[in-house]
Design an enzyme around this catalytic site. Structure first.
Site, PDB file in Angstrom:
ATOM      1  N   LEU A  12      40.680  43.507  45.182  1.00  0.00           N
ATOM      2  CA  LEU A  12      40.041  44.655  45.319  1.00  0.00           C
ATOM      3  C   LEU A  12      38.826  44.594  46.033  1.00  0.00           C
ATOM      4  O   LEU A  12      38.331  45.303  47.281  1.00  0.00           O
ATOM      5  CB  LEU A  12      39.850  45.231  44.076  1.00  0.00           C
ATOM      6  CG  LEU A  12      39.148  46.738  44.047  1.00  0.00           C
ATOM      7  CD1 LEU A  12      39.934  47.885  45.101  1.00  0.00           C
ATOM      8  CD2 LEU A  12      39.085  47.313  42.651  1.00  0.00           C
ATOM      9  N   ASP A  36      26.882  34.621  40.818  1.00  0.00           N
ATOM     10  CA  ASP A  36      27.419  34.783  39.416  1.00  0.00           C
ATOM     11  C   ASP A  36      26.716  35.977  39.054  1.00  0.00           C
ATOM     12  O   ASP A  36      25.607  35.746  38.576  1.00  0.00           O
ATOM     13  CB  ASP A  36      27.173  33.445  38.732  1.00  0.00           C
ATOM     14  CG  ASP A  36      27.600  33.196  37.090  1.00  0.00           C
ATOM     15  OD1 ASP A  36      28.015  34.402  36.751  1.00  0.00           O
ATOM     16  OD2 ASP A  36      27.704  32.323  36.791  1.00  0.00           O
ATOM     17  N   ALA A  60      35.168  40.239  37.679  1.00  0.00           N
ATOM     18  CA  ALA A  60      35.557  40.512  36.460  1.00  0.00           C
ATOM     19  C   ALA A  60      36.236  39.319  35.855  1.00  0.00           C
ATOM     20  O   ALA A  60      36.655  38.552  36.740  1.00  0.00           O
ATOM     21  CB  ALA A  60      36.416  41.671  36.307  1.00  0.00           C
ATOM     22  N   TYR A 126      40.294  41.528  26.220  1.00  0.00           N
ATOM     23  CA  TYR A 126      39.961  41.989  27.577  1.00  0.00           C
ATOM     24  C   TYR A 126      39.612  43.368  27.509  1.00  0.00           C
ATOM     25  O   TYR A 126      38.529  43.593  28.249  1.00  0.00           O
ATOM     26  CB  TYR A 126      41.275  41.696  28.500  1.00  0.00           C
ATOM     27  CG  TYR A 126      41.206  42.464  29.989  1.00  0.00           C
ATOM     28  CD1 TYR A 126      40.209  41.835  30.969  1.00  0.00           C
ATOM     29  CD2 TYR A 126      41.966  43.282  30.221  1.00  0.00           C
ATOM     30  CE1 TYR A 126      39.993  42.459  32.274  1.00  0.00           C
ATOM     31  CE2 TYR A 126      41.917  44.131  31.530  1.00  0.00           C
ATOM     32  CZ  TYR A 126      40.950  43.322  32.344  1.00  0.00           C
ATOM     33  OH  TYR A 126      40.949  43.994  33.595  1.00  0.00           O
TER      34      TYR A 126
END
Length: 288
Positions: A12, A36, A60, A126
């Protein structure tokens, strides 16, 4: 405007950078090596260097199963990282578009798609960590942050279900695919376009960027085979018990799109239309 896209090495993120470049925008894409997002100093340096007006966070921790035994690390990336980005945006008057997931919901079967304001109830590590990121972003940047939830992503770049089905079609006589999980197949390029549209407005809050309509993984696989000129009957239905995993998969992942119209923006198109356009591009990439 100056755009900064984090997680630009992913599917994405890559497509978002490409979409913005195609629109003539001033955009910088940073992957996890160059930024990071869990390191405060690194975030500050990136903002000082690029002075963004709009930040799109595609970074992510997405290893759904690994997160079950590594939730602390997942929380650093999915919760703490977005908070740092939101604070940096607040300090500099920038907007933030944060990408999230259907896993913030319970995934229980419903008669209609989950609306944007449906109460979250994640069932996985998650999902919990992604919900933490959503809440951090909206709390740090009230009125200037948008959360874009997506699901069932596939694209030209990177590993994904559609590409896997094309590979299996070439190698196997039959393929078994689960038919008891329903969602919305979503082309990452379409999500990138929605993100670009959103960033050009002052709209904020929660938006769902998934393909319109619904399908099971089995139905999606059949459509991939059909569009590839293969016999869809080579895809055989099975259930989730055949593929046990550490993290439970949602039985239902369809998301509602009302907020797009409320913001004066076009909602995502039907998943079949997107797949028919994307598939030749994926096959071309695979052949190179």
């Amino acid at each position: 405007m100056r755009w900064l896209v984090t997680g630009a090495g992913g599917m994405l993120g890559h497509d978002t950078v490409r979409e913005l470049l195609d629109r003539g925008e001033d955009v910088t894409g940073l992957d996890r090596v160059t930024l990071d997002i869990t390191e405060p100093d690194a975030v500050q340096r990136a903002f000082d260097a690029h002075r963004p007006d709009v930040v799109v966070n595609c970074a992510a921790y997405t290893a759904v199963d690994d997160a079950e035994t590594d939730e602390a690390r997942a929380l650093r990336v999915n919760g703490d990282g977005p908070r740092l980005l939101a604070r940096a945006c607040a300090e500099r008057g920038a907007r933030l578009i944060h990408v999230s997931t259907d896993y913030v919901f319970s995934g229980e079967i419903r008669a209609t798609p989950y609306p944007e304001d449906h109460p979250p109830a994640p069932r996985t590590a998650y999902g919990r960590t992604k919900l933490a990121g959503e809440r951090a972003v909206l709390a740090e940047l009230p009125g200037a942050a948008a959360v874009v939830r997506t699901a069932w992503l596939y694209g030209v770049h990177g590993r994904n279900f559609v590409r896997t089905m094309l590979e299996l079609e070439a190698r196997r006589d039959t393929v078994d695919v689960v038919d008891d999980q329903r969602g919305q197949p979503t082309w990452s390029a379409d999500v990138a376009a929605r993100i670009a549209d959103l960033g050009a407005t002052t709209a904020h809050g929660v938006f769902h960027a998934t393909g319109s309509g619904e399908a099971s993984w089995y139905e999606l696989a059949r459509e991939v085979f059909r569009l590839a000129g293969a016999d869809p009957d080579r895809v055989r239905p099975t259930d989730s018990r055949s593929f046990t995993r550490p993290a439970p998969r949602p039985a239902y992942s369809a998301l509602g799109h009302a907020r797009w119209r409320e913001a004066g923006l076009a909602p995502p198109r039907d998943w079949r239309s997107a797949l028919s356009e994307a598939l030749p591009l994926i096959r071309k990439e695979m052949s190179q």
